[in-house]
Design an enzyme around this catalytic site. Structure first.
Site, PDB file in Angstrom:
ATOM      1  CG  ASP A  28     -64.239 -27.532 -50.307  1.00 40.62           C
ATOM      2  OD1 ASP A  28     -63.184 -27.134 -50.834  1.00 40.62           O
ATOM      3  OD2 ASP A  28     -64.290 -28.455 -49.474  1.00 40.62           O
ATOM      4  CD  GLU A  30     -63.155 -31.855 -47.556  1.00 40.36           C
ATOM      5  OE1 GLU A  30     -62.131 -32.572 -47.713  1.00 40.36           O
ATOM      6  OE2 GLU A  30     -63.097 -30.618 -47.486  1.00 40.36           O
ATOM      7  CG  HIS A 169     -58.743 -30.118 -44.770  1.00 37.28           C
ATOM      8  ND1 HIS A 169     -58.420 -29.989 -46.104  1.00 37.28           N
ATOM      9  CD2 HIS A 169     -57.646 -29.742 -44.061  1.00 37.28           C
ATOM     10  CE1 HIS A 169     -57.174 -29.570 -46.208  1.00 37.28           C
ATOM     11  NE2 HIS A 169     -56.676 -29.408 -44.981  1.00 37.28           N
ATOM     12  CG  ASP A 174     -62.583 -26.271 -46.348  1.00 40.19           C
ATOM     13  OD1 ASP A 174     -62.514 -25.846 -45.186  1.00 40.19           O
ATOM     14  OD2 ASP A 174     -61.883 -27.205 -46.786  1.00 40.19           O
TER      15      ASP A 174
END
Length: 583
Positions: A28, A30, A169, A174
């Site tokens: 994941d 960001e 998030h 995540d």
């Protein structure tokens, strides 16, 4: 063909890669925004799992090299101060790729994460390793209904599957939540018969009601290698296939991984699955070809009409000519082929005509017809491309020399055709007439490839009996008896057993096969090609050969590589349009 000994084990390709043995890296990211071209990565989190066990974790903040927008800070909690001391993506990306090397990548809404990773690789001029990718969002859309979840957001799926980690998030959290979602989706996919990585990657939607209702048809199917036949209520074959592991293959037809419209339609009609256990993969392949040719099942497309193959025939008459026919007869004629289409056979015939001035008229020509003047006018004779025997300008003895020349070309020595064609190709290329030169190359290729195939098949067909063995997966041997090109028997030798008693028993019970005319007298060309491929596979040993197995010294095999290289070089733009090397 009576099998001898137990059936051999199928290959790993037939079994697929079980999901329990696959290493997944759930990742994941960001980022500073939604555009992989204009925005940058601020955090990477990944979890490596296999068989439900966590093997490792990877998590780090990343200096994006640009300001983090306020709304991203509110969403993720990542501030500009947090990434000031973080390593740049140039340092993080190699470490992540090493962590994920050899694994299947998993992400929720994978195109987003993969887009940023690919952009980072491109910015560093680093090749993207192109791993297999599983998108849990896409998989959830296919496995879950709107009654179960209103949408396929990660937070929604986390609540549905009751994940141990709540997505927030942040990349690593995540990723951990996505691991639990992935395992929950695996359980759902297993109910649809998806048990391997290959089935998961090809999974598109839930099985049809007919597929679910008829799943029981696979219950009695054995795990051995062999042939399976889907039949309707009247016992008519609908579809014939082969597999090294029958049960696994047949079960796949009743899962969501089977998406072909025609096959799903066939499942709706099928009422039973009949199987034929075979001693080897070669026997299964041959039986499949024979059954398809015999029954022409409506849902089989490959090899449904082997009788449509055509042959080039040098006729047996006072003034022989080249004719395209669909049947090989025992009439002292010479045959070349089979060709896959009439067009290819016509190109091969034109190549022979370029080298030998045979007559091209279609009528049967006799001395009486010539003496009575009933043969007409020879246009090619006026052009100097035919000796015009129909007009009496060429004696039977003189024409017989041309016929003997053509017979020698069709039976072994292809050098006259190749020499004539290459001379014309070179001449046209020097004149910059590349399109015509390429057409001549295609004509020559049709002849060479057809002649090479015919010579391979003729050599095998001429052997009264050939016995060959290949090591089996269980430590024993696969045995095959081939007579005049036809697979007459197949069996196995158990591990540590003396092979000769099994060879003798297999030969004694093998099908009796008589010789016949042509290159494929007692088996289809497709069957003989299967046998030849098996004989050319690693580890095969010849036990007995009753006959001579060879190809002509000046046959088509000697120049086929040149033809193939010419096409390959043309495709690579390393030759001119005539197929001649430019360097």
């Amino acid at each position: 063909m009576a099998p001898v000994g137990p059936a051999v084990q199928g290959t790993l390709d037939d079994l697929g890669t079980p999901l329990v043995g696959v290493t997944f890296v759930v990742v994941d990211l960001e980022t500073t925004g939604g555009s992989a071209r204009d925005d940058a990565i601020t955090e990477i989190g990944a979890v490596k799992v296999r068989g439900g066990e966590v093997l490792g974790e990877f998590g780090t903040l990343v200096d994006p090299g640009m300001p983090i927008p306020p709304f991203i800070t509110v969403l993720t909690g990542i501030t500009q101060q947090m990434v000031v001391a973080a390593p740049p993506v140039e340092q993080v990306l190699p470490a992540f790729l090493e962590f994920a090397r050899g694994a299947v990548l998993v992400a929720h809404n994978a195109p987003f994460d993969m887009g940023f990773l690919k952009a980072a690789c491109a910015a560093q001029e680093r090749p993207w390793p192109a791993p297999a990718v599983v998108d849990t969002a896409d998989l959830a859309r296919r496995l879950l209904t709107r009654d179960e979840v209103p949408n396929c957001k990660l937070s929604t799926l986390a609540r549905f599957f009751r994940t141990a980690t709540e997505p927030c998030h942040r990349a690593l959290a995540d990723a951990k939540a996505t691991v639990d979602v992935l395992h929950g989706l695996f359980e759902r996919a297993g109910a649809f018969g998806v048990e391997s990585l290959e089935e998961l990657m090809s999974f598109s939607r839930a099985p049809t009601p007919e597929q679910r209702r008829k799943r029981h048809l696979a219950d009695a199917v054995p795990t051995s290698p062999g042939v399976y036949i889907f039949e309707d209520a009247r016992g008519e074959p609908l579809y014939v296939g082969k597999s090294g592991r029958l049960r696994t293959r047949v079960r796949s037809y009743f899962t969501a991984s089977e998406t072909r419209r025609g096959i799903r339609e066939m499942i709706g009609i099928a009422e039973r699955v009949r199987t034929i256990v075979c001693a080897s993969a070669l026997e299964a392949e041959v039986r499949e070809l024979r059954l398809i040719a015999a029954h022409k099942p409506r849902y089989n497309r490959r090899s449904r009409h082997p009788e449509r193959a055509v042959w080039l025939k040098l006729t047996s008459e006072p003034f022989p000519r080249l004719s395209i026919v669909r049947e090989v007869r025992d009439d002292d004629s010479v045959y070349l082929g089979p060709f896959g289409s009439t067009r290819v056979a016509e190109e091969a015939r034109a190549a022979v005509h370029d080298a030998v001035p045979l007559r091209q008229c279609t009528q049967r020509l006799t001395l009486r017809v010539i003496s009575e003047g009933r043969a007409g006018t020879c246009v090619l004779g006026e052009l100097g491309r035919c000796g015009a025997p129909c007009e009496g300008r060429q004696s039977p003895d003189a024409y017989a020399e041309h016929a003997a020349h053509a017979r020698a070309i069709l039976t072994g020595d292809v050098r006259p055709v190749v020499t004539a064609a290459r001379a014309r190709i070179d001449r046209l290329a020097e004149q910059l007439r590349y399109e015509e030169a390429a057409a001549l190359r295609d004509r020559l290729a049709a002849f060479v490839r057809g002649a090479a195939r015919c010579q391979r098949l003729s050599s095998l067909a001429g052997i009264a009996q050939l016995v060959a063995a290949r090591p089996a997966f269980d430590g024993g041997w696969e045995l095959h008896v081939v007579r005049h090109g036809r697979l007459a028997a197949a069996g196995t030798v158990p591990p540590h057993a003396h092979p000769m008693p099994y060879v003798e028993a297999l030969v004694a019970t093998a099908e009796t096969v008589r010789p016949g005319p042509g290159a494929a007298p007692r088996a289809s060309a497709e069957e003989m090609e299967c046998v030849l491929r098996w004989l050319d596979s690693p580890g095969v040993r010849l036990v007995e050969v009753d006959g001579t197995w060879s190809c002509p010294a000046h046959g088509a095999e000697s120049v086929r590589r040149w033809i193939d290289d010419a096409y390959r070089d043309t495709d690579s733009r390393m030759v001119d349009r005539a197929g001649r090397p430019t360097r």
